[in-house]
Structure formats: C-alpha cells, structure tokens
Design an enzyme around this catalytic site. Structure first.
Site, PDB file in Angstrom:
ATOM      1  N   LYS A  56      40.938  30.585  43.004  1.00  0.00           N
ATOM      2  CA  LYS A  56      39.502  30.477  42.702  1.00  0.00           C
ATOM      3  C   LYS A  56      38.998  29.090  43.079  1.00  0.00           C
ATOM      4  O   LYS A  56      37.900  28.939  43.609  1.00  0.00           O
ATOM      5  CB  LYS A  56      39.259  30.775  41.204  1.00  0.00           C
ATOM      6  CG  LYS A  56      39.394  32.262  40.891  1.00  0.00           C
ATOM      7  CD  LYS A  56      39.498  32.582  39.414  1.00  0.00           C
ATOM      8  CE  LYS A  56      39.824  34.053  39.218  1.00  0.00           C
ATOM      9  NZ  LYS A  56      40.068  34.444  37.830  1.00  0.00           N
ATOM     10  N   GLN A 100      40.645  32.001  31.929  1.00  0.00           N
ATOM     11  CA  GLN A 100      41.588  32.917  32.568  1.00  0.00           C
ATOM     12  C   GLN A 100      42.357  33.734  31.507  1.00  0.00           C
ATOM     13  O   GLN A 100      42.919  33.159  30.574  1.00  0.00           O
ATOM     14  CB  GLN A 100      42.577  32.108  33.436  1.00  0.00           C
ATOM     15  CG  GLN A 100      43.534  32.956  34.244  1.00  0.00           C
ATOM     16  CD  GLN A 100      42.850  33.798  35.309  1.00  0.00           C
ATOM     17  OE1 GLN A 100      42.026  33.312  36.058  1.00  0.00           O
ATOM     18  NE2 GLN A 100      43.184  35.076  35.362  1.00  0.00           N
ATOM     19  N   ASP A 123      32.056  35.837  34.496  1.00  0.00           N
ATOM     20  CA  ASP A 123      32.882  37.056  34.459  1.00  0.00           C
ATOM     21  C   ASP A 123      32.034  38.267  34.044  1.00  0.00           C
ATOM     22  O   ASP A 123      32.400  39.411  34.305  1.00  0.00           O
ATOM     23  CB  ASP A 123      34.017  36.902  33.432  1.00  0.00           C
ATOM     24  CG  ASP A 123      35.318  36.380  34.052  1.00  0.00           C
ATOM     25  OD1 ASP A 123      35.518  36.580  35.259  1.00  0.00           O
ATOM     26  OD2 ASP A 123      36.120  35.791  33.303  1.00  0.00           O
TER      27      ASP A 123
END
Ligand code: NDP
Length: 301
Positions: A56, A100, A123
């Site tokens: 990422k 994460q 997200d």
C-alpha cells in the site's frame, strides 16, 4: 486438453488505467496545496499484514500520495492503538487511513473501526459509511467490492437486470458487494443472491447466475460444473495452498480456473484479477477523502 475461449479479465491493466487517472487528480490536489495523505496502522508483526502494508505504501509513492505508517506493539493494550487512531483523526495531513486487519485477539476490531473518523475511513468499514452505502449514498465504497464493480464495467458486463450470485457474506466483500449491486444505479440494478456456508445446493445457485462472484476463502470451491454456459466469473479468493516450489506454496482462488474458464464467457485470474483492483480502489478512496476534506473538486475515474 483444455479449451479456454473465455475472455481473461486483466485486473492489472484495469487497475493501471485507474491509477493513471488518479495521478491526474492527485496533481490537481497537490497544485491546490492539498496533496493526499494515506496512513497505515499495523498492530503486531503478522508477516502477511506487513507485506500488504508495504504494498500500500509503494502504491502511494507511485501515484504521488504521501504515505505515513504507524507501528503498534502486538502486546500493547488496546488503548495504545486507540491513542494512535485519535492522533490520526486530528492530523490534517492524513486524509485517510486504514488499520490493517487482523488485529491481535485482545483488541476488538469493531471498536477499532468505530473510533476511526468516518471522513477518513477509506476502507469504508465504519458503521456510518456502511449505512450510507446501504442507503444509496456511499461516501467510500469498500475497496474490493468497488474493484469488482470496476472490473465488470471494464469488461463490458451490464449488471442491470443480471442475476448475480455472490458466494460469501463477509462484511468486507460479500455484504457490501450485494448492497452495491442492488442499488438503483447504472452499476447496480442486479438481482443478487448471496450464498454462505449454510446455503443449500450452492451449485444450483451459481449455475443459474449470469455473474458469479466467489469470495469464500475456500480454494477452488467453484468449479466448471457450477458455472452456467457464458457466465462471467469474478474470483475474489486468495488462498495459500502447499506447492512443490521454492516458496512451498502457491496462491489459488476460490474458483477452479481451468474448468470454469471452459464454461465462462469472461473470467478473472488469480493472481492478477481482483487483487490489484482492491489496491487501486484504496488509492481512489484516499483521493476522494482528500478532495472532500480540502474542498477541491477532482474528476475521479
Ligand atoms: P470470510 O472468511 O470473512 O468470509 C467467507 C464467506 O464465505 C463467509 O460468508 C462464509 O460463510 C462463506 N463460505 C466459506 N466457505 C463456504 C462454502 N464452502 N460454501 C459457501 N460459502 C462459504 O472471507 P473474506 O470475505 O474476508 O474473504 C474471502 C476470500 O477473498 C478470501 O480468500 C480472502 O483472502 C479473499 N480476499 C481477497 C481480496 C482481494 O483483494 N483479492 C480482498 C479481500 C479478501 P459463513 O458466513 O456462513 O461462514
């Protein structure tokens, strides 16, 4: 001898086009003094999570998004993670961030999500963003379902009126994808069946579908006998299975590619299908977050 006529939907190519378009939007934002910033938070030292976070950050660098990273010790109390979240919520340089998953067992992931500022929740997992999505007013579409929609669009697959069967009902893939595809919208208007581990006669549900999306985390669960002639198959699954190679494993999807490709009109490979799209759509959401927070209009792909 296999006979594959199916179009292979190239996720790397579609993702690359999206990244190119985003690069233009990022330049526009940077010119206005609002370079987008994405932070990653990693609690613990799970090797797979470390790899995802590194990817990422590399993706950000490639397109001109500023990236930040926060490590939290895996044994630290949950409050330490919450403090980092509170700091990121206040940091004007960080337009979006992700924590994460998975987090260590002593930390409640739902509580973590609830503490993320919904405006920075790239997200798309915060209850406010889930609610907005269901209500047809999405701020951030979760990255994997959004990527699936973009892949279908790129492959020229009309979802309007299509029968779509999704295998999997997780909060990150199956449920949001079902909600997106039933919206009264150009990239929705599908009739969706959502299957899970208690579904009876899964094969019957997949075989009658125009589009099958497999997101079960079960290696090669869906084979050619479960695919209708000419259907479109999107394989979200990424599963490590033992293999006789240097690494000792290989990645396979939730679809048995060879047999499914004999029946399908179009199919995504693993790797190189949905995976790169998920990464591209995280960049998309970060650019959107920056645009909204900074009040600078940009064209999104
Ligand atoms: P989850 O484990 O959270 O959910 C799996 C879902 O599939 C559950 O709803 C489960 O049912 C259902 N399921 C499992 N086995 C079967 C079966 N035999 N028959 C029918 N339904 C079944 O997984 P995720 O949604 O997080 O991920 C799914 C897959 O997608 C994984 O392989 C993951 O690695 C991959 N993934 C890939 C991404 C990418 O970018 N390519 C991003 C995210 C995930 P029940 O609810 O009843 O347990």
């Amino acid at each position: 001898m296999t006979d594959i006529d199916a179009e292979i939907i190239d996720g790397n190519a579609v993702a690359s086009e999206i990244r190119d378009d985003l690069t233009d939007a990022i330049e526009t934002l940077a010119d206005a003094g609002a370079r987008p910033g994405l932070a990653t938070v990693l609690m613990g030292d799970d090797p797979a999570s470390e790899t995802y976070v590194n990817m990422k950050q590399r993706d950000c660098e490639e397109v001109g998004i500023e990236s930040y990273h926060v490590d939290v010790d895996g044994d630290a109390p949950a409050e330490e993670l919450y403090d980092e979240i509170a700091t990121l919520n206040e940091d004007d340089d960080v337009h979006g961030y992700i924590v994460q998953a998975p987090v260590p067992d002593h930390v409640d992931y739902r509580e973590v999500i609830r503490r993320v500022d919904p405006a920075k929740d790239v997200d798309g997992f915060h209850p406010e963003n889930v609610g907005r999505l269901v209500a047809g007013d999405a701020r951030f579409r979760p990255c994997t379902p959004h990527g699936v929609q973009k892949l279908l669009e790129a492959a020229g697959v009309e979802t309007e009126g299509a029968d779509v069967t999704i295998v999997g009902r997780s909060d990150i893939v199956g449920k949001p994808l079902a909600n997106l595809l039933i919206q009264k919208a150009d990239d929705g208007n599908a009739t969706v069946t959502v299957c899970h581990s208690r579904t009876e006669d899964l094969a019957e549900k997949t075989r009658s579908a125009d589009v099958v999306v497999a997101a079960a985390g079960a290696p090669e669960l869906v084979d050619g006998s479960m695919i209708g002639e000419g259907a479109v198959v999107i394989d979200v699954g990424v599963n490590r299975v033992d293999a006789d190679n240097e690494k000792g494993y290989e990645l396979v999807g939730d679809v048995e590619f060879e047999s499914a490709a004999e029946k399908a009109s179009a199919i995504t490979p693993v790797p190189g299908g949905v995976g790169p799209m998920t990464r591209a759509m995280l960049l998309y959401n970060t650019v959107k977050a920056a645009s909204l927070q900074e009040g600078v209009d940009v064209e999104l792909p």
